[in-house]
Scaffold this motif. Structure first.
Motif, short mmCIF file in Angstrom:
data_model
loop_
_atom_site.label_atom_id
_atom_site.label_comp_id
_atom_site.label_asym_id
_atom_site.label_seq_id
_atom_site.Cartn_x
_atom_site.Cartn_y
_atom_site.Cartn_z
N ALA A 40 -7.23 -6.30 -6.91
CA ALA A 40 -6.17 -5.70 -6.11
C ALA A 40 -6.78 -5.01 -4.90
O ALA A 40 -7.98 -4.69 -4.86
CB ALA A 40 -5.38 -4.67 -6.93
N GLU A 73 2.39 6.16 -7.31
CA GLU A 73 1.42 7.12 -7.81
C GLU A 73 1.97 8.55 -7.77
O GLU A 73 1.67 9.37 -8.64
CB GLU A 73 0.15 7.02 -6.96
N HIS A 78 -6.57 -1.59 -3.26
CA HIS A 78 -6.12 -0.24 -3.58
C HIS A 78 -6.00 0.59 -2.31
O HIS A 78 -6.81 0.45 -1.38
CB HIS A 78 -7.11 0.41 -4.55
N HIS A 79 -5.02 1.47 -2.27
CA HIS A 79 -4.74 2.20 -1.04
C HIS A 79 -5.83 3.20 -0.68
O HIS A 79 -5.94 3.61 0.47
CB HIS A 79 -3.38 2.92 -1.13
N GLU A 80 -6.68 3.60 -1.64
CA GLU A 80 -7.79 4.50 -1.35
C GLU A 80 -9.15 3.84 -1.59
O GLU A 80 -10.07 4.03 -0.81
CB GLU A 80 -7.69 5.77 -2.22
N ALA A 136 -7.41 0.57 -11.15
CA ALA A 136 -8.15 1.79 -10.81
C ALA A 136 -8.25 2.73 -12.00
O ALA A 136 -9.18 3.55 -12.08
CB ALA A 136 -7.48 2.49 -9.63
N ALA A 165 -2.62 -2.54 -8.90
CA ALA A 165 -3.70 -1.81 -8.23
C ALA A 165 -3.99 -0.49 -8.93
O ALA A 165 -5.15 -0.13 -9.16
CB ALA A 165 -3.34 -1.58 -6.76
N LEU A 166 -2.94 0.24 -9.28
CA LEU A 166 -3.13 1.52 -9.95
C LEU A 166 -3.67 1.33 -11.37
O LEU A 166 -4.48 2.13 -11.86
CB LEU A 166 -1.82 2.30 -9.98
N LEU A 180 0.83 -1.21 0.00
CA LEU A 180 0.00 0.00 0.00
C LEU A 180 0.86 1.26 0.00
O LEU A 180 0.57 2.23 -0.71
CB LEU A 180 -0.95 0.00 1.19
N GLN A 237 2.25 1.67 -3.42
CA GLN A 237 1.28 2.27 -4.35
C GLN A 237 1.34 3.79 -4.30
O GLN A 237 1.35 4.46 -5.33
CB GLN A 237 -0.13 1.83 -3.98
N HIS A 275 -16.33 -2.73 -7.17
CA HIS A 275 -15.99 -2.41 -5.78
C HIS A 275 -16.43 -3.60 -4.93
O HIS A 275 -17.62 -3.95 -4.93
CB HIS A 275 -16.68 -1.13 -5.34
#
Length: 375
Positions: free
Chosen positions: A315, A38, A317-319, A221, A217-218, A31, A34, A277
């Motif tokens: 994945a 980013e 995702h950090h957010e 997204a 993950a990015l 995380l 990421q 989601h």
């Protein structure tokens, strides 16, 4: 034959498996990695990717004649994404292409490198081109803006066109809210021997590394399709909104073009890409191939659960939390909730429409009057 990456020997590296075997999945905290990736502060080891070189004065017009993208007029340093389709318009290979004025460099999944090289070699005929698999000598480093350390030679840089609709392309996804604008991704080709320079810089704290989990993950997204995950034996470009970056709709003839034009102008893609989601309350993250189901409600009867698609990528995702890409049947309503069967657990999922169910049929064909007996 590619050797093990020196970046796998950096302290904290945890090796990936599956399609990303050969590089690190993370370096201790996916995380955090990421966020650094980013923010343009980290590099990703992609040295397990394949690299082909195409040289010779006819290289661009030759590639243009076979690929979905317009390549004949690329200028030195220009980047493009292109697909190689079968006669029915299904995706066989996807390449990230950059030309330096003398060589066209093609980055692709390692499993595709030799099959595509062999096919291209058979298609040379009398043209002045040469194709080589240079994966053993050339490595790929991904980033969203992080610089390479001093001492690393740069062979070429591919800038991902996904941030905007490419010339000649077409976007099915809604304009508003599209996450691609934040996707300033690039891949840098370097001599494989220079990976040791990056490894030394990482050990010294001069370079920050992120693993394949952070990049995935990015990418998810950003709604960005990847050949190794989103493509199966039936995939046509429309289903993944790939006309956006990898197809030029008004270029000359190429294999599969008839299907591309027919579906875009007159038909509908049979499946569509969605972002999911996921409910993370059971801490279960679905994986590639897990079945996506939905309830079909019939009047005066109990709901019937039916399979409507499959998960292609997932994945944490950090957010956004747990997310996934999935390919589902076109006719499935865009507001219906899904259930994913994964690890003997049912995971609830809400969909975000990427490719709308009404995608395609861009030509307005007037209805003919019904024939009948005139009175």
């Amino acid at each position: 034959m590619m050797t093990d990456s020196p970046l796998l020997a950096v302290p904290g590296a945890v090796a990936a498996d599956g399609i990303d075997a050969g590089v690190a999945s993370h370096y201790g905290n996916p995380l955090v990695e990421q966020r650094r990736l980013e923010e343009g502060l980290a590099l990703v080891d992609l040295s397990n990717r394949g690299v082909l070189s195409v040289t010779g004065p006819d290289r661009l017009t030759w590639l243009d004649s076979m690929a979905s993208q317009s390549l004949a007029r690329l200028q030195p340093g220009d980047s493009a994404e292109a697909l190689f389709l079968d006669a029915s318009g299904r995706v066989e290979h996807a390449v990230h292409l950059v030309d330096d004025g003398e060589t066209a460099w093609l980055v692709l999944e390692a499993s595709s490198a030799e099959p595509l090289r062999a096919w291209l070699d058979r298609m040379r005929f009398m043209l002045r081109v040469a194709v080589a698999d240079v994966s053993a000598e050339t490595a790929v480093i991904g980033s969203l803006g992080a610089p390479l350390p001093d001492g690393v030679a740069v062979t070429a840089i591919w800038n991902d066109p996904w941030a905007h609709v490419a010339p000649g392309g077409f976007q099915y996804a809604a304009e508003s809210g599209h996450p691609s604008a934040e996707w300033g991704y690039s891949e840098t080709l370097v001599p494989r021997a220079d990976l040791s320079v990056i490894a030394r810089a990482a050990r010294a704290g001069d370079v920050t590394l992120a693993g394949s989990l952070a990049l995935e993950a990015l990418r998810i997204a950003a709604w960005r399709p990847r050949f190794a995950t989103e493509v199966d034996e039936r995939t046509i470009p429309h289903e993944l909104d790939w006309l956006r970056s990898a197809v030029h709709l008004s270029k000359g003839c190429y294999r599969g073009q008839e299907t591309v034009a027919k579906v875009h102008n007159l038909g509908r893609p049979p499946r569509r890409l969605v972002l999911l989601h996921l409910d993370g309350s059971d801490t279960v993250l679905p994986v590639h191939g897990d079945i996506v189901s939905a309830d079909k409600v019939r009047p005066e009867s109990e709901a019937e659960r039916r399979a409507v698609g499959v998960v292609t990528s997932s994945a944490l995702h950090h957010e956004l939390g747990p997310i996934a890409l999935a390919v589902v049947k076109r006719a499935v309503p865009s507001d219906i909730p899904f259930t994913i069967d994964s690890h003997e657990t049912e995971v609830a999922a809400a969909q975000v429409e990427i490719v709308p169910s009404g995608a395609g049929a861009q030509v307005d064909v007037p209805r003919l009057p019904r024939l009948g007996i005139r009175r």
